[in-house]
Design a protein around this motif. Structure first.
Motif, mmCIF file in Angstrom:
data_model
loop_
_atom_site.group_PDB
_atom_site.id
_atom_site.type_symbol
_atom_site.label_atom_id
_atom_site.label_comp_id
_atom_site.label_asym_id
_atom_site.label_seq_id
_atom_site.Cartn_x
_atom_site.Cartn_y
_atom_site.Cartn_z
ATOM 1 N N ALA A 1 27.583 35.437 67.131
ATOM 2 C CA ALA A 1 27.370 37.034 67.603
ATOM 3 C C ALA A 1 28.812 37.513 67.899
ATOM 4 O O ALA A 1 29.583 37.164 68.707
ATOM 5 N N MET A 2 28.925 38.906 67.356
ATOM 6 C CA MET A 2 29.881 39.703 67.785
ATOM 7 C C MET A 2 29.507 41.012 68.155
ATOM 8 O O MET A 2 28.299 41.552 67.811
ATOM 9 N N VAL B 1 26.653 48.922 72.149
ATOM 10 C CA VAL B 1 26.771 49.807 71.200
ATOM 11 C C VAL B 1 25.889 49.274 69.814
ATOM 12 O O VAL B 1 25.281 50.058 69.199
ATOM 13 N N ALA B 2 26.652 48.140 69.438
ATOM 14 C CA ALA B 2 26.313 47.655 68.067
ATOM 15 C C ALA B 2 26.770 46.041 68.236
ATOM 16 O O ALA B 2 27.660 45.665 68.938
ATOM 17 N N GLY B 3 25.758 45.293 67.412
ATOM 18 C CA GLY B 3 25.978 43.931 67.568
ATOM 19 C C GLY B 3 25.887 43.373 65.793
ATOM 20 O O GLY B 3 25.349 43.940 65.205
ATOM 21 N N ILE B 4 26.692 42.174 65.419
ATOM 22 C CA ILE B 4 26.397 41.508 64.360
ATOM 23 C C ILE B 4 26.413 40.162 64.530
ATOM 24 O O ILE B 4 27.192 39.475 65.155
ATOM 25 N N THR B 5 25.618 39.629 63.735
ATOM 26 C CA THR B 5 25.357 38.018 63.729
ATOM 27 C C THR B 5 26.477 37.492 62.497
ATOM 28 O O THR B 5 26.993 38.068 61.894
ATOM 29 N N SER B 6 26.713 36.270 62.479
ATOM 30 C CA SER B 6 27.428 35.480 61.674
ATOM 31 C C SER B 6 26.971 35.630 60.312
ATOM 32 O O SER B 6 27.726 35.734 59.220
ATOM 33 N N SER B 7 25.712 35.876 60.081
ATOM 34 C CA SER B 7 25.145 36.270 58.578
ATOM 35 C C SER B 7 25.139 37.728 58.275
ATOM 36 O O SER B 7 24.937 37.900 57.335
ATOM 37 N N VAL C 1 32.559 38.382 71.635
ATOM 38 C CA VAL C 1 32.238 37.428 70.981
ATOM 39 C C VAL C 1 31.721 36.015 71.787
ATOM 40 O O VAL C 1 31.948 35.927 72.690
ATOM 41 N N GLU C 2 30.788 35.586 70.721
ATOM 42 C CA GLU C 2 30.495 34.108 71.292
ATOM 43 C C GLU C 2 30.394 33.507 70.237
ATOM 44 O O GLU C 2 30.442 33.639 69.088
ATOM 45 N N GLY C 3 30.795 31.981 70.392
ATOM 46 C CA GLY C 3 30.908 31.025 69.575
ATOM 47 C C GLY C 3 31.069 29.687 70.133
ATOM 48 O O GLY C 3 30.513 29.458 71.099
#
Length: 123
Positions: free
Chosen positions: A33-34, A48-54, A97-99
């Motif tokens: 996730a970012m 504000v906004a997030g986006i996953t790896s997919s 970021v998370e990973g």
């Protein structure tokens, strides 16, 4: 160690556009996730906004229809396109970021923050 470098902040007039970038580097196995967060003076930090790896995305209600989050997995870089800026968008924007990284003989979760970039929108 994971380093995040942000760029693209600055001063813009209301109604204008800015594009933020967040590039990840260092030693990691994967980035999942970012997200972009912001904190205005005297206010709490908000997502504000997030986006996953997919590629699934989510947005704060206040920016829906104006901001677009995206990522380039090959470059380990995330973007935030901000259109129709409003004075209330003024804040320090930080990426998160998370990973997974390999540490101590095992794969472990990590979370990293960028240094923050100032966005100022004048009326």
């Amino acid at each position: 160690q994971v380093q995040l470098v942000e760029s693209g902040g600055g001063l813009e007039q209301a109604g204008g556009s800015l594009r933020l970038s967040c590039a990840a580097s260092g030693s990691f196995f994967s980035i999942n996730a970012m997200g972009w967060y912001r904190q205005a003076p005297g206010k709490e930090r908000e997502l504000v906004a997030g986006i996953t790896s997919s590629g699934s995305t989510n947005y704060a209600d206040s920016v829906k229809g104006r901001f677009t989050i995206s990522r380039d997995n090959a470059k380990n870089t995330m973007y935030l396109q901000m259109n129709k800026l409003k004075p209330e968008d003024t804040a320090v924007y930080s990426c998160n970021v998370e990973g997974l990284h390999y540490s101590g003989g095992a794969y472990r979760n990590f979370q990293a923050w960028g240094q923050g970039t100032q966005v100022t929108v004048s009326s």
